[in-house]
Every structure is written in structure tokens, then in C-alpha cells.
Design an enzyme around this catalytic site. Structure first.
Site, PDB file in Angstrom:
ATOM      1  N   ASP A 167      40.027  47.386  36.498  1.00 31.63           N
ATOM      2  CA  ASP A 167      38.899  48.152  37.023  1.00 31.63           C
ATOM      3  C   ASP A 167      38.708  48.043  38.534  1.00 31.63           C
ATOM      4  OD1 ASP A 167      38.093  45.514  36.651  1.00 31.63           O
ATOM      5  OD2 ASP A 167      36.325  45.974  35.445  1.00 31.63           O
TER       6      ASP A 167
ATOM      7  N   ASP B 259      40.995  34.499  31.563  1.00 34.15           N
ATOM      8  CA  ASP B 259      41.761  35.581  30.953  1.00 34.15           C
ATOM      9  C   ASP B 259      43.221  35.453  31.364  1.00 34.15           C
ATOM     10  OD1 ASP B 259      39.425  37.004  29.875  1.00 34.15           O
ATOM     11  OD2 ASP B 259      38.935  37.294  31.986  1.00 34.15           O
TER      12      ASP B 259
ATOM     13  N   ASP C  89      34.930  32.478  32.089  1.00 33.05           N
ATOM     14  CA  ASP C  89      35.974  32.324  31.077  1.00 33.05           C
ATOM     15  C   ASP C  89      37.321  32.577  31.742  1.00 33.05           C
ATOM     16  OD1 ASP C  89      36.083  35.115  31.415  1.00 33.05           O
ATOM     17  OD2 ASP C  89      34.752  35.435  29.706  1.00 33.05           O
TER      18      ASP C  89
HETATM   19  P1  ATP Z   1      33.434  37.773  33.846  1.00 33.96           P
HETATM   20  O1  ATP Z   1      33.134  36.818  34.923  1.00 33.96           O
HETATM   21  O2  ATP Z   1      32.229  38.506  33.354  1.00 33.96           O
HETATM   22  O3  ATP Z   1      34.278  37.228  32.731  1.00 33.96           O
HETATM   23  P2  ATP Z   1      35.724  39.420  34.271  1.00 33.96           P
HETATM   24  O4  ATP Z   1      36.137  40.254  35.453  1.00 33.96           O
HETATM   25  O5  ATP Z   1      36.642  38.334  33.875  1.00 33.96           O
HETATM   26  O6  ATP Z   1      34.274  38.919  34.577  1.00 33.96           O
HETATM   27  P3  ATP Z   1      36.123  40.372  31.608  1.00 33.96           P
HETATM   28  O7  ATP Z   1      35.258  41.286  30.809  1.00 33.96           O
HETATM   29  O8  ATP Z   1      36.331  38.990  31.160  1.00 33.96           O
HETATM   30  O9  ATP Z   1      35.503  40.404  33.072  1.00 33.96           O
HETATM   31  O10 ATP Z   1      37.517  41.129  31.781  1.00 33.96           O
HETATM   32  C1  ATP Z   1      38.669  40.484  32.308  1.00 33.96           C
HETATM   33  C2  ATP Z   1      39.446  41.430  33.189  1.00 33.96           C
HETATM   34  O11 ATP Z   1      39.897  42.547  32.415  1.00 33.96           O
HETATM   35  C3  ATP Z   1      38.661  42.068  34.330  1.00 33.96           C
HETATM   36  O12 ATP Z   1      38.617  41.235  35.443  1.00 33.96           O
HETATM   37  C4  ATP Z   1      39.437  43.328  34.586  1.00 33.96           C
HETATM   38  O13 ATP Z   1      40.597  43.070  35.335  1.00 33.96           O
HETATM   39  C5  ATP Z   1      39.882  43.740  33.196  1.00 33.96           C
HETATM   40  N1  ATP Z   1      38.902  44.648  32.582  1.00 33.96           N
HETATM   41  C6  ATP Z   1      37.865  44.331  31.797  1.00 33.96           C
HETATM   42  N2  ATP Z   1      37.186  45.395  31.407  1.00 33.96           N
HETATM   43  C7  ATP Z   1      37.816  46.466  31.953  1.00 33.96           C
HETATM   44  C8  ATP Z   1      37.605  47.870  31.913  1.00 33.96           C
HETATM   45  N3  ATP Z   1      36.594  48.378  31.236  1.00 33.96           N
HETATM   46  N4  ATP Z   1      38.477  48.653  32.592  1.00 33.96           N
HETATM   47  C9  ATP Z   1      39.516  48.126  33.269  1.00 33.96           C
HETATM   48  N5  ATP Z   1      39.755  46.822  33.355  1.00 33.96           N
HETATM   49  C10 ATP Z   1      38.924  45.977  32.715  1.00 33.96           C
HETATM   50 MG    MG Z   2      36.485  37.114  32.166  1.00 32.63          MG
END
Ligand code: ATP
Ligand code: MG
Length: 455
Positions: free
Chosen positions: A155, A81, A79
Site C-alpha cells: 500500500d 510480518d 507485530d
Molecule cells: P501495523 O503496525 O498496524 O501492523 P502494518 O503496516 O504492519 O501496520 P498490517 O495490516 O500488519 O499493517 O499489514 C502488513 C503489510 O501488508 C503492510 O505494511 C503492507 O505492506 C501490506 N498490506 C496490508 N494491507 C494492505 C492493503 N490493503 N493493500 C496493500 N498492502 C497491504
Molecule cells: Mg503488521
């Protein structure tokens, strides 16, 4: 040397990764378009629309998180962001198709048909309005700041890279680019503090390590071994969402292995972990791994998967063990299975809030295992008409292939389904007399009426 100069000279990132602790006056390393592989053609059109509209309205807006990480690795993002200096309310005013969600972490969801672009406002560095528990867990984090502050609140370093739509460069504040190249997953800041703030970060670490094939760096890893029990403090509903991401993300087998390696599986599925530790046979572990392999395979083939089957497999061993105990106490087979299922599900949902619509199905899959042993007369054809038959039969196959003593039964059902009506009739007729009648229905005892009183 001025820090910005030091950083622009360090564009040959990868040699000495900057220390991922919040800086005093450190600017980003800027990776220009010529030095990275992200092309606009790989970015969702809807995400581009959101970025451009925010920018036109005078806001800063970047692509961030997993999408930048995955694009840099040449993988397809799950996805997209977006991170911006516009407040959630300002985002809502710009997009008709926008909904604000989340209390702990307020976000805007901009929807385009089935695609959701998640838009988060820059989080500020440590501030007074952030709400913590006694253990350091953050309950609310809605204090807004700059892109730089936002980077340090994320994170992992590889999740804190910002793609700038103005000049197509990537901004790196935390050393994420070097870590990405080294295949290293590094939590930003002090590992213990960051896991305490949000214990789900430990699960995220495992998920990314398994999915990307990355190694956790020493500090990120050491703290997980100590702090796993903090997962018990996370809201059960959030843990359910995370479990779906862990096991229905296409990398369930690796994820399961890494979770067990770091001792976190037991924090999510305590009863199952206890069975795995005491296992005398291999099949409980084999069954789990096979179920997860099937899940990964189905996802790779674009077939649907359901949390009900996943939970049925994850909890089967505790259910089986408890059923045996209840039967030893004299309960009938189906009754024992039902009771065991109820008990195991009740305890599990205290930890992970799996919605009832799924646990009901898991329970049906379990009790069906006993019903499938009754093969005489009209029973098999009636069972086959039931909506849960397919899942229950798949589950029986899974048990048989994992070494449970149901091989003959599974083969019988496979053959039965291949027959025409006559063949089926013959198969179920030949079962007659083979299976001891489960339980004779007791004839209602004739009540002896009290004799009318003689007057
Ligand atoms: P995915 O491929 O699963 O979407 P993602 O890294 O994009 O992985 P998301 O849950 O979509 O994960 O979150 C988007 C971004 O928000 C992360 O990459 C991170 O930078 C930040 N983030 C998400 N959850 C947390 C958390 N619990 N603490 C700190 N930062 C977070
Ligand atoms: Mg994501």
C-alpha cells in the site's frame, strides 16, 4: 546509466525519492546494515525462527511491512510480518503450528503461544487471475510473483521495505526510505486506482498518518477526499476489524480528528456524523473525544478496553436524539431508550458489523443511564450488583464531564459508592418522594364476566 548503478550511487537516499510507479527494470536501493538502525535483538525471536527456517528450506524470506517501518523509526512493532516466495501450502508444510487464512488474500499464520507471525507469499504485478468488481475493487489477489513485484503491490512506500536476514540489509524498491525520513505517507502507484482496488487503504492511510504523525503526500490525500464513499462497498465485517485498529490502537483521538478532517468518519458512522454537524451544544463532540482519550489512556496503562463501551460512546448522540423523539411521542423513558438503541444499532451494523455480544452490552449501558436515575429504596443496591453497573457508571461520568445535564446524578452515585451500608441506606431513603414514581403499575382491571345466560 544502468539503473542498478544509478541506484547504488543513490545510496544517499532522501534527496530525490524515486517515483513510486512500477519500474521497468529498476532494482532495489540496498541499505546496508551500517546505514540503518535495525538490530536483530529488536526482532521477535519467533519471527527470526520463521525467517531462518524458510531460508534453510531454500526460500527467499524477508521481514516486511509495519515491523520494518517501526523498527527503522525506533518504535516497537505491533507485530511481525514475513514475505516469502514459498507458497502458502509450502509454508504450511514447514511449520506444524501453521494455519492458512483468508480468501481475498491467502496468508499463513504461524503461531507461537500468543504470538502470530503472518507469512505472505510475494504478490505478482497485474495479472489475469486477479478478480475485480466493476468499480475496480479487488476481490481476490492470489497471484504469486517476485519480491520486486510484491513491493509494488503493497500500500504505502514506507510499508514496502524488506529486511534481508542474509546480510541484514534493507531493500527499498519504492522510495520508502526517503519518505520515512521525510515523515511522508505516499501510496504506491496511482492513488485513485489503488484506493479503488481496496478502499480500506484510505483508512490505513489515516491510521498510519495519525499513529506516526506523518503527512499524506498531495496525491494520496486528494484522492481520499473524492473516494470516501467507496467505503460503503467494503464488507461490514472487515470494516469492524479496521475500526478496532483505528480506535483501539492507542491513537484514537488523533485518528478521529484525521478521519473527520478527510470526511471519512461519516462513511463509518453516518448517524453520528450527522449529529456532529448539527450540534447546537458542544457536548456530543466533547463526549466522543473524552471517550477516545480515556481509551488511549487505558491502553497506555495496560488496562483492558472493550468495543462495547467504544460503540456506546460513538453512537450515544444518535441514540439520545432518537430517544427524545420517541418520548415526545409518549413512550416511557426506558422503553424509548431501548427502542432508540435498537434502531440506531440496526442501522449502524448495516455499515459496520459490530458483533452482537458487543452491541448487547452497549445497549445495556444506554438503558442503565435511565435506571441510574431511580435511586430510592432498594434500587441502588440492586443496580450496583449488576454486571454492567461499572461500565454504566463510567458512562454516566463521561456524560457529566462532557457537559450533559447529569452532574448531580453522577456525584450522587460517586458518593453512594463511597458510603458504608448505613450511609447508602440513608442516601436512598432520602430520595424517597423526590423522584416521581416512574410509572404506577396499573392494577389489572377486573374483568367483568358476562352474566351467565339465563335459561
Ligand atoms: P501495523 O503496525 O498496524 O501492523 P502494518 O503496516 O504492519 O501496520 P498490517 O495490516 O500488519 O499493517 O499489514 C502488513 C503489510 O501488508 C503492510 O505494511 C503492507 O505492506 C501490506 N498490506 C496490508 N494491507 C494492505 C492493503 N490493503 N493493500 C496493500 N498492502 C497491504
Ligand atoms: Mg503488521
Amino acid at each position: 546509466m544502468f539503473s542498478w548503478l544509478k541506484h547504488s550511487l543513490k545510496k544517499t537516499f532522501g534527496k530525490t525519492p524515486p517515483d513510486p510507479d512500477p519500474p521497468v527494470d529498476r532494482g532495489p536501493v540496498i541499505i546496508p546494515r551500517s546505514e540503518h538502525g535495525i538490530s536483530r535483538s529488536n526482532i521477535s525471536e519467533n519471527a527470526l525462527k520463521v525467517l531462518y527456517r524458510l531460508q534453510k528450506a531454500g526460500h527467499e524470506a524477508y521481514l516486511v511491512g509495519g515491523s520494518v517501518r517501526d523498527l527503522l523509526l525506533g518504535r516497537e512493532p505491533k507485530d511481525f510480518d514475513v514475505s516469502t516466495d514459498a507458497s502458502p501450502e509450502q509454508v504450511r508444510q514447514l511449520f506444524r503450528n501453521c494455519r492458512l487464512i483468508g480468501r481475498r488474500f491467502r496468508l499463513a499464520h504461524v503461531t507461537f503461544g500468543r504470538e502470530i507471525i503472518e507469512v505472505a507469499t510475494f504478490r505478482a504485478a497485474e495479472g489475469g487471475a486477479r478478480v475485480h468488481t466493476e468499480n475496480g475493487m479487488i476481490l481476490r489477489d492470489n497471484v504469486y510473483g517476485t519480491v520486486e513485484e510484491d513491493a509494488w503491490r503493497r500500500d504505502f512506500t514506507v510499508n514496502a521495505l524488506y529486511y534481508d536476514i542474509r546480510d541484514f540489509s534493507v531493500l527499498d524498491y519504492t522510495g520508502g526510505m526517503a519518505d520515512l525520513r521525510a515523515g511522508r505517507l505516499r501510496i504506491i502507484g496511482d492513488a485513485e486506482t489503488r484506493y479503488r482496488e481496496d478502499p480500506v487503504r484510505m483508512l490505513r492511510a489515516i491510521r498510519f498518518a495519525a499513529k506516526l504523525g506523518f503527512r499524506l503526500d498531495e496525491a494520496s490525500e486528494a484522492a481520499i477526499r473524492q473516494l470516501g464513499p467507496l467505503l460503503a462497498e467494503v464488507a461490514p465485517a472487515r470494516l469492524f476489524d479496521e475500526i478496532l485498529k483505528l480506535f483501539l490502537g492507542g491513537y484514537a483521538v488523533q485518528t478521529f480528528e484525521v478521519l473527520r478532517h478527510y470526511g471519512l468518519f461519516g462513511s463509518l458512522f453516518p448517524a453520528t456524523e450527522r449529529c456532529l454537524q448539527h450540534e447546537e451544544h458542544h457536548f456530543p463532540l466533547t463526549l466522543l473525544v473524552r471517550a477516545l482519550e480515556n481509551t488511549d489512556l487505558r491502553l497506555a496503562e495496560g488496562k483492558p478496553v472493550t468495543p462495547a463501551f467504544l460503540f456506546a460512546a460513538l453512537l450515544w448522540e444518535p441514540v439520545r436524539a432518537r430517544t427524545a423523539e420517541l418520548r415526545a411521542q409518549g413512550l416511557a423513558p426506558i422503553e424509548a431508550l431501548q427502542r432508540a438503541g435498537d434502531e440506531v444499532v440496526a442501522r449502524q451494523t448495516e455499515r459496520v458489523a459490530c458483533p452482537k455480544r458487543f452491541t448487547l452490552q452497549s445497549r445495556e449501558i444506554w438503558t442503565f443511564q435511565e435506571r441510574l436515575t431511580r435511586r430510592s429504596g432498594r434500587r441502588p443496591s440492586l443496580l450496583m450488583e449488576q454486571p454492567r453497573f461499572r461500565a454504566a457508571y463510567d458512562f454516566l461520568l463521561l456524560r457529566a464531564h462532557s457537559g450533559e445535564d447529569v452532574g448531580e446524578l453522577a456525584q450522587w452515585w460517586t458518593r453512594y459508592q463511597e458510603q458504608d451500608e448505613g450511609g447508602r441506606h440513608a442516601m436512598s431513603a432520602s430520595q424517597k418522594g423526590k423522584e416521581g414514581h416512574p410509572r404506577k403499575r396499573r392494577r389489572p382491571r377486573r374483568r367483568t364476566r358476562p352474566a351467565p345466560e339465563q335459561s
